[in-house]
Write a protein that holds these residues in place. Structure first.
Motif, PDB file in Angstrom:
ATOM      1  N   LEU A   1       1.093  -1.253   0.123  1.00  0.00           N
ATOM      2  CA  LEU A   1       0.103  -0.025  -0.001  1.00  0.00           C
ATOM      3  C   LEU A   1       0.940   1.350   0.030  1.00  0.00           C
ATOM      4  N   GLU A   2       2.040   1.217   0.712  1.00  0.00           N
ATOM      5  CA  GLU A   2       2.971   2.389   0.939  1.00  0.00           C
ATOM      6  C   GLU A   2       3.401   2.606  -0.473  1.00  0.00           C
ATOM      7  N   ALA A   3       3.700   1.517  -1.382  1.00  0.00           N
ATOM      8  CA  ALA A   3       4.360   1.656  -2.500  1.00  0.00           C
ATOM      9  C   ALA A   3       3.462   2.050  -3.502  1.00  0.00           C
ATOM     10  N   ASP A   4       2.189   1.729  -3.514  1.00  0.00           N
ATOM     11  CA  ASP A   4       1.129   2.122  -4.196  1.00  0.00           C
ATOM     12  C   ASP A   4       0.609   3.525  -3.965  1.00  0.00           C
ATOM     13  N   GLY A   5       0.731   3.803  -2.934  1.00  0.00           N
ATOM     14  CA  GLY A   5       0.148   5.294  -2.198  1.00  0.00           C
ATOM     15  C   GLY A   5       0.978   6.421  -2.589  1.00  0.00           C
TER      16      GLY A   5
ATOM     17  N   ASN B   1       4.656   7.070  -5.099  1.00  0.00           N
ATOM     18  CA  ASN B   1       4.201   7.847  -6.509  1.00  0.00           C
ATOM     19  C   ASN B   1       4.913   9.314  -6.531  1.00  0.00           C
ATOM     20  N   MET B   2       5.352   9.754  -5.302  1.00  0.00           N
ATOM     21  CA  MET B   2       5.585  11.315  -5.547  1.00  0.00           C
ATOM     22  C   MET B   2       6.621  11.620  -6.122  1.00  0.00           C
TER      23      MET B   2
ATOM     24  N   GLU C   1      10.472  -3.312  -8.807  1.00  0.00           N
ATOM     25  CA  GLU C   1      11.444  -2.816  -9.831  1.00  0.00           C
ATOM     26  C   GLU C   1      11.000  -1.202 -10.140  1.00  0.00           C
ATOM     27  N   ARG C   2       9.663  -1.153 -10.096  1.00  0.00           N
ATOM     28  CA  ARG C   2       9.445   0.517 -10.486  1.00  0.00           C
ATOM     29  C   ARG C   2       9.985   1.321  -9.442  1.00  0.00           C
ATOM     30  N   LEU C   3      10.045   0.807  -7.938  1.00  0.00           N
ATOM     31  CA  LEU C   3      10.720   1.805  -7.314  1.00  0.00           C
ATOM     32  C   LEU C   3      12.112   1.839  -7.144  1.00  0.00           C
ATOM     33  N   ILE C   4      12.689   0.564  -7.530  1.00  0.00           N
ATOM     34  CA  ILE C   4      14.071   0.566  -7.564  1.00  0.00           C
ATOM     35  C   ILE C   4      14.313   1.525  -9.004  1.00  0.00           C
ATOM     36  N   GLY C   5      13.598   1.826  -9.946  1.00  0.00           N
ATOM     37  CA  GLY C   5      13.911   2.312 -11.054  1.00  0.00           C
ATOM     38  C   GLY C   5      14.057   3.957 -10.472  1.00  0.00           C
ATOM     39  N   GLN C   6      13.113   4.272  -9.698  1.00  0.00           N
ATOM     40  CA  GLN C   6      12.908   5.662  -9.127  1.00  0.00           C
ATOM     41  C   GLN C   6      14.310   6.045  -8.395  1.00  0.00           C
ATOM     42  N   VAL C   7      14.777   5.267  -7.183  1.00  0.00           N
ATOM     43  CA  VAL C   7      16.073   5.522  -6.823  1.00  0.00           C
ATOM     44  C   VAL C   7      17.231   5.174  -7.689  1.00  0.00           C
ATOM     45  N   ARG C   8      17.049   4.628  -8.639  1.00  0.00           N
ATOM     46  CA  ARG C   8      18.209   4.420  -9.429  1.00  0.00           C
ATOM     47  C   ARG C   8      18.468   5.534 -10.376  1.00  0.00           C
ATOM     48  N   TYR C   9      17.437   6.026 -10.753  1.00  0.00           N
ATOM     49  CA  TYR C   9      17.423   7.354 -11.413  1.00  0.00           C
ATOM     50  C   TYR C   9      18.019   8.433 -10.571  1.00  0.00           C
ATOM     51  N   TYR C  10      17.810   8.576  -9.446  1.00  0.00           N
ATOM     52  CA  TYR C  10      18.057   9.461  -8.388  1.00  0.00           C
ATOM     53  C   TYR C  10      19.582   9.359  -8.250  1.00  0.00           C
TER      54      TYR C  10
ATOM     55  N   VAL D   1      -1.544   7.902   9.246  1.00  0.00           N
ATOM     56  CA  VAL D   1      -1.481   7.701   7.957  1.00  0.00           C
ATOM     57  C   VAL D   1      -2.784   7.020   7.453  1.00  0.00           C
ATOM     58  N   SER D   2      -3.524   7.689   6.480  1.00  0.00           N
ATOM     59  CA  SER D   2      -4.582   6.924   6.015  1.00  0.00           C
ATOM     60  C   SER D   2      -4.552   5.604   5.921  1.00  0.00           C
ATOM     61  N   ALA D   3      -5.538   4.811   5.593  1.00  0.00           N
ATOM     62  CA  ALA D   3      -5.370   3.416   5.570  1.00  0.00           C
ATOM     63  C   ALA D   3      -4.873   3.013   4.184  1.00  0.00           C
ATOM     64  N   ASP D   4      -5.315   4.006   3.068  1.00  0.00           N
ATOM     65  CA  ASP D   4      -4.754   3.655   1.746  1.00  0.00           C
ATOM     66  C   ASP D   4      -3.417   4.285   1.462  1.00  0.00           C
ATOM     67  N   TRP D   5      -2.819   4.803   2.487  1.00  0.00           N
ATOM     68  CA  TRP D   5      -1.400   5.440   2.311  1.00  0.00           C
ATOM     69  C   TRP D   5      -1.450   6.762   1.527  1.00  0.00           C
TER      70      TRP D   5
END
Ligand SMILES: *[C@@H]1O[C@H](CO)[C@@H](O)[C@H](O)[C@H]1NC(C)=O
Ligand SMILES: *[C@@H]1O[C@H](CO)[C@@H](O)[C@H](O)[C@H]1NC(C)=O
Ligand SMILES: *[C@@H]1O[C@H](CO)[C@@H](O)[C@H](O)[C@H]1NC(C)=O
Ligand SMILES: *[C@@H]1O[C@H](CO)[C@@H](O)[C@H](O)[C@H]1NC(C)=O
Ligand SMILES: *[C@@H]1O[C@H](CO)[C@@H](O)[C@H](O)[C@H]1NC(C)=O
Ligand SMILES: *[C@@H]1O[C@H](CO)[C@@H](O)[C@H](O)[C@H]1NC(C)=O
Ligand SMILES: *[C@@H]1O[C@H](CO)[C@@H](O)[C@H](O)[C@H]1NC(C)=O
Ligand SMILES: *[C@@H]1O[C@H](CO)[C@@H](O)[C@H](O)[C@H]1NC(C)=O
Ligand SMILES: *[C@@H]1O[C@H](CO)[C@@H](O)[C@H](O)[C@H]1NC(C)=O
Ligand SMILES: *[C@@H]1O[C@H](CO)[C@@H](O)[C@H](O)[C@H]1NC(C)=O
Ligand SMILES: *[C@@H]1O[C@H](CO)[C@@H](O)[C@H](O)[C@H]1NC(C)=O
Length: 694
Positions: free
Chosen positions: A60-64, A68-69, A112-121, A375-379
Motif C-alpha cells: 500500500l505504501e508503494a502504491d500510495g 508515487n510522489m 522494480e518500479r521503485l528501484i527504477g526511481q531510486v536508481r534514477y536519483y 496515515v490514512s488506511a490507503d497510504w
C-alpha cells in the motif's frame, strides 16, 4: 505553558554562540577496527521480505503517496537535486529524505518500479558530483550546508548494501565528498556553522543533528575505509565539535539535571533540544559517540535519554508529545508524524546496541500505534499532528491549542503543514522491516520485531550455513507466530518475547516459554527443515496517565474509543499559502486529496471509563487466516475490546477536547459498553480517558 514570546527567545538562541575552550571529544587516533559492535546486527538490506499484513502495508505504501510522489510531488519530482527548481527551504533536504526512505522500501519489497526511481536519483546525483567532490547542486559557500548530505549518505549506504553492482561507485563518491567536507569543516566548521552571509542553515537544524553522519561514516570506516580512516574519524570529530561550539551538545541535555521535565520559561538551553523531531534523532547522539570512544558513560546516557523521554514526554501511542516543541502530557496536544518515524528508527538502532527488551517494545508500540494512526488506511494522506484524544480531524477554528503548528495540521492530507513529514514519513515501515530480523553476537539469528516476514542469510565463519526463516503470523493482531526454517547446519534462533507477554506463553502450545534476561527465547535449530511456534499470552493492561486518566493496551496494541465518522475530501492545499495546489504537483489521477473527518452524532467521544470492566471480543483464533487489507482502518482488525463507560460533560477548548484534570468529571446518562479498537485503525479516537467507578 510557554509564552508566545518563546519564539523570539528561540530565534535569539539560534544566533547564540557558546564557545567551549576545549574540543570535548577527539577520537581521530582511535583504531577503526575497534568500533563498539552491536549485540544485534541488521541483515543485508533486501534479505528480509515482508509477508501477510505487513506485506500488504508496504505494498500500500508503494502504491500510495510514498511510491508515487517521485512522479509529481514538486519537492521530489522538481527537486533541484535532479535538475529541477523547487526546494521548501535552504536546507535542500526534501529529496534526500525521500531517497533515504524509498531505498529501503524499494529493496525491501524488491519492487522494480521503485528501484527504477531510486536508481534514477542515484545516477543523477552521482553523475553530477562536482569537480571538487560536492554532492548536490549548490555552488557557493553560502548555500553549501552539509546537513542534507547526511540524509543522502544514509540512503547511499543502504543502496550500496542492497545492490553490490553499485557499491563501488557509491563508495567512491562518498569518499570524494568526505574529503571535501573534511576540508570545509576544518576551516572553522564551514558548511556546518553559519558564518556571515551563509544561508544554508540559519535556524540550526543541521547543527542540532551533527551525529547523523556517524552511522554512514562508521559504515564506511568498517566496510570501505579505502585508506581514508583518519579523515573519516576526523570528520566525525569536526561535526561533533562544531555542534558543541554552537551549543548543541546532546550530552549536556540528556541528564537528569538539565532535562526539562516541565518546559517553562526557566528553560535556558538551545531550542534544538526541545524540538520533537530533533529529540527523536538526538536520542542516537550518545550512542553514535559511544561506538567510537567505548566510553561506557555514553552508553548510560543513551539509557537515561530513553528513560527521561519515556517518563515525561512520551505519548501513549509511543511518540513524543511535541508540536513542534515538547509540552507536558496533555493528550490533546499532539505529536508530529515524523517524530514517530524517527523514534522507530532511533529505538531500533539503540536496541541493537543496548539490548534492553523495553526498547524493542517501544519500537513496536510506535510502529503499531502512533505511526499508522496518522496515515490514512490507503497510504495516500497523512496528518502532520496526531492527538491522542482526537474526536475530529479538520481545519480548527484556531491554532491556539498548539505552539508552532497551524490549524490545518490534523487534517489527513498531502502537506497539511510543513512538507518535511510528507517526504520523511515513508522511512518508518521499510526500516522497521529491515530491522525485524537480526544476527546475534553468538552467531545466530533473532526475530525481534514480530511482524510476518522471511529472512535469508548466511551464518558461520565462512558463511557456509545458509539459513531461511519464515515467520507466519498476524502479530500484533494475533499472538501466535509459526516459524518454518531451513538451514544447512544447526544454529541458534532466538525470538524476542515482549515484556507484556505473561508466563502462560508457550512453545508449540505445550512448553512454557523461558526468555533470558533480555527477553530472548533461544531455540537450537537442526540442519534441514524444521518448524516451531510461539504463542504469546497476555491480557488487557490499564496504564495510568496524568490526572486520574488511563490508557488501555492489549498486547502490542493501544486501544482507543472508536469514533465513527463522515469524511469530506477536497483538493490538497499548499502548506504555506493555504491555497489549492496547482495540478502540476498533485497526483494526475487525483489520488492526492485532503480529508476532513467529523464524528457522527451517534458516536460519542466524551466519555469516562471504568478500567476494571474490560472484555475482549473477536474471533477465538484471531491468529488464523489472512487479515483484511487495509488493516489500519476502522473495523478491519479482528480483535476489539468492550469497556464500561459513561458519557461525561467534556468541555472543548481551542476547538479541541480540554485536557482532563482541568475540568470536573460530571456523568451524563447511564453506563454502556464502549467499543474500543486498535488505535492505529481509528483515525478519530479517544485514548486517554478519565477513570470512574461504574
Ligand atoms: C516528473 O514528473 C513527470 C510527470 O509525471 C515525469 O514525466 C518525469 O519523469 C518526472 N521527473 C522525474 C525526475 O521523475
Ligand atoms: C569562526 O566562526 C565564528 C562564527 O561565525 C566567528 O565568530 C569566528 O571569528 C570564526 N573564527 C575564525 C578563526 O575564523
Ligand atoms: C554579505 O552580503 C552583503 C550584501 O549582499 C555584501 O555587501 C557583503 O560583502 C557580504 N559579506 C560577505 C562576507 O560575503
Ligand atoms: C595510504 O595513505 C598513505 C598516506 O596517506 C600512504 O602512505 C599509503 O601508501 C596508502 N596506502 C594505500 C594502501 O594506499
Ligand atoms: C540554566 O539554569 C540553571 C538553573 O536553573 C543554571 O544552573 C545554569 O547555569 C543555567 N545555564 C545557562 C547556560 O545559563
Ligand atoms: C483554516 O482556518 C483558519 C482559521 O483558523 C483560516 O485562516 C484558514 O484560511 C483555513 N484554511 C483553510 C484551507 O480553509
Ligand atoms: C495463566 O493462565 C491461568 C489459567 O487461564 C490463569 O489463572 C493465570 O492467571 C495465568 N497466569 C498468568 C501469569 O497470566
Ligand atoms: C515444535 O514442534 C515442531 C513440529 O511439531 C517440532 O519439530 C519442534 O521440535 C518443536 N519445538 C520445540 C521447541 O518443542
Ligand atoms: C506548476 O505550475 C505553476 C503555475 O501554476 C508554476 O509556477 C510552477 O513553476 C509549476 N511547477 C512545476 C514543478 O512545474
Ligand atoms: C500461514 O498460516 C495460515 C494459518 O495457519 C495458513 O493458512 C497459511 O497458509 C500460512 N501461510 C504460509 C505462507 O505458510
Ligand atoms: C493536570 O491537571 C492540572 C489542572 O488541574 C493541569 O494544570 C495539568 O497540566 C494537568 N496535567 C497534565 C499532565 O496534563
Amino acid at each position: 505553558m510557554i509564552s508566545r514570546n518563546f519564539n523570539i527567545a528561540l530565534a535569539a538562541l539560534v544566533g547564540q554562540q557558546i564557545v567551549f575552550s576545549q574540543p570535548s571529544y577527539r577520537n581521530a587516533n582511535a583504531n577503526p577496527s575497534s568500533l563498539v559492535q552491536p549485540l544485534y546486527t541488521p541483515l543485508v538490506l533486501g534479505s528480509i521480505k515482508p509477508l501477510g499484513w505487513f506485506n500488504d502495508q508496504l505494498q500500500l505504501e508503494a502504491d500510495g503517496l510514498s511510491g508515487n510522489m517521485f512522479d509529481f510531488y514538486r519537492f521530489v519530482n522538481d527537486s533541484r537535486w535532479i535538475g529541477g527548481h523547487t526546494e521548501y527551504s535552504a536546507l535542500d533536504e526534501a529529496s534526500p529524505y525521500w531517497f533515504n526512505a524509498i531505498v529501503p522500501l524499494a529493496f525491501g519489497l524488491g519492487d522494480e518500479r521503485l528501484i527504477g526511481q531510486v536508481r534514477y536519483y542515484l545516477d543523477y546525483v552521482l553523475d553530477h558530483q562536482q569537480e571538487d567532490g560536492w554532492l548536490g547542486f549548490e555552488k557557493t559557500r553560502a548555500t553549501r550546508g552539509v546537513w542534507a548530505r547526511c540524509l543522502l549518505f544514509l540512503g547511499l549506504m543502504q543502496y550500496a548494501d542492497a545492490d553490490p553492482t553499485q557499491t563501488d561507485r557509491i563508495v567512491t563518491a562518498m569518499h570524494r565528498y568526505v574529503n571535501l567536507a573534511h576540508s570545509m569543516l576544518s576551516n572553522n566548521y564551514t558548511g556546518l556553522l553559519v558564518h556571515g552571509n551563509d544561508t544554508f542553515d540559519t535556524a540550526g537544524f543541521g547543527v542540532g543533528r551533527t551525529h547523523e553522519y556517524h552511522i554512514p561514516l562508521q559504515w564506511l570506516l568498517e566496510n570501505h575505509p579505502r585508506n581514508n580512516s583518519k579523515t573519516l574519524l576526523e570528520m566525525m570529530d569536526f561535526m561533533i565539535d562544531g555542534g558543541v561550539q554552537w551549543g548543541a551538545d546532546w550530552r549536556t541535555f540528556w541528564t537528569k539535571e538539565s532535562y526539562p521535565k516541565v518546559l517553562d520559561d526557566n528553560y535556558n538551553m538551545s531550542w534544538v533540544f526541545i524540538h520533537g523531531v530533533n529529540m527523536a534523532q538526538g536520542l542516537r547522539y550518545p550512542l553514535s559517540l559511544y561506538r567510537n570512544t567505548h566510553d561506557e558513560a555514553l552508553k548510560q546516557t543513551s539509557r537515561t535519554a530513553l528513560d527521561l523521554l519515556a517518563k515525561y514526554h512520551t505519548s501513549t501511542a509511543g511518540s513524543i508529545i511535541a508540536d513542534e516543541y515538547i509540552s507536558d502530557l496533555n493528550p490533546s496536544r499532539g505529536s508530529e508524524l515524523c517524530i514517530a518515524a524517527e523514534i522507530m528508527f532511533s529505538t531500533a538502532y539503540m536496541y541493537q546496541f543496548l539490548g534492553d527488551n523495553d526498547i524493542a517494545d517501544w519500537t513496536e508500540q510506535t510502529a503499531f500505534n502512533a505511526f499508522p494512526a496518522a496515515v490514512s488506511a490507503d497510504w495516500w494522506s497523512h496528518q502532520y499532528v496526531q492527538q491522542e484524544n482526537q474526536p475530529w480531524s479538520r481545519n480548527l477554528s484556531t491554532a491556539a491549542a498548539w505552539y508552532d503548528v497551524n490549524s490545518y495540521a490534523n487534517v489527513f492530507g498531502l502537506e497539511p503543514n510543513y512538507p518535511c513529514c510528507t517526504v520523511n514519513h515513508p522511512q518508518a515501515y521499510p526500516k522497521f522491516l529491515a530491522n525485524s530480523f537480526v544476527k546475534t553476537a553468538d552467531g545466530g539469528v533473532a526475530h525481534v520485531f514480530l511482524v510476518p516476514g522471511s529472512a535469508a542469510t548466511t551464518l558461520g565463519e565462512d558463511n557456509s550455513n545458509s539459513v531461511f526463516i519464515t515467520a507466519n503470523t498476524t502479530y500484533p493482531f494475533g499472538n501466535t507466530i509459526a516459524y518454518s526454517i531451513t538451514a544447512s547446519s544447526p544454529f541458534d534462533f532466538s525470538v524476542r518475547i515482549p515484556n507484556w507477554a505473561d508466563a502462560n506463553s508457550t512453545i508449540n502450545s505445550t512448553t512454557r516459554i523461558q526468555p533470558d534476561s533480555r527477553g530472548m527465547h533461544k531455540f537450537h535449530i537442526p540442519a534441514g527443515k524444521s518448524s516451531t511456534s510461539v504463542q504469546l499470552s497476555t491480557s488487557p493492561r490499564v496504564v495510568p496517565r496524568a490526572n486520574n486518566t488511563a490508557a488501555i493496551y492489549y498486547g502490542a496494541l493501544l486501544y482507543a474509543l472508536a469514533i465513527e465518522h463522515d469524511s469530506v475530501s477536497t483538493p490538497p492545499i499548499s502548506y504555506r499559502s493555504q491555497e489549492v495546489l496547482p495540478s502540476n504537483t498533485t497526483d494526475p489521477l487525483s489520488r492526492t486529496r485532503d480529508y476532513k473527518l467529523t464524528p457522527r452524532s451517534s458516536s460519542k467521544w466524551n466519555i469516562a471509563i471504568d478500567a476494571s470492566q474490560i472484555s475482549v471480543v473477536g474471533p477465538a483464533h484471531a491468529s488464523k487466516g489472512p487479515l483484511t487489507s487495509p488493516i489500519w482502518d476502522l473495523g478491519a482488525p479482528p480483535v476489539e475490546l468492550r469497556v464500561k463507560a459513561v458519557e461525561i460533560e467534556w468541555p472543548v477548548e481551542n476547538d479541541t477536547p480540554a485536557n482532563p484534570g482541568t475540568f470536573a468529571v460530571v456523568k451524563v446518562g447511564e453506563p454502556f459498553e464502549a467499543r474500543f479498537v486498535p488505535y492505529g485503525s481509528a483515525k478519530l479516537h479517544m485514548a486517554v480517558l478519565p477513570v470512574v467507578e461504574l
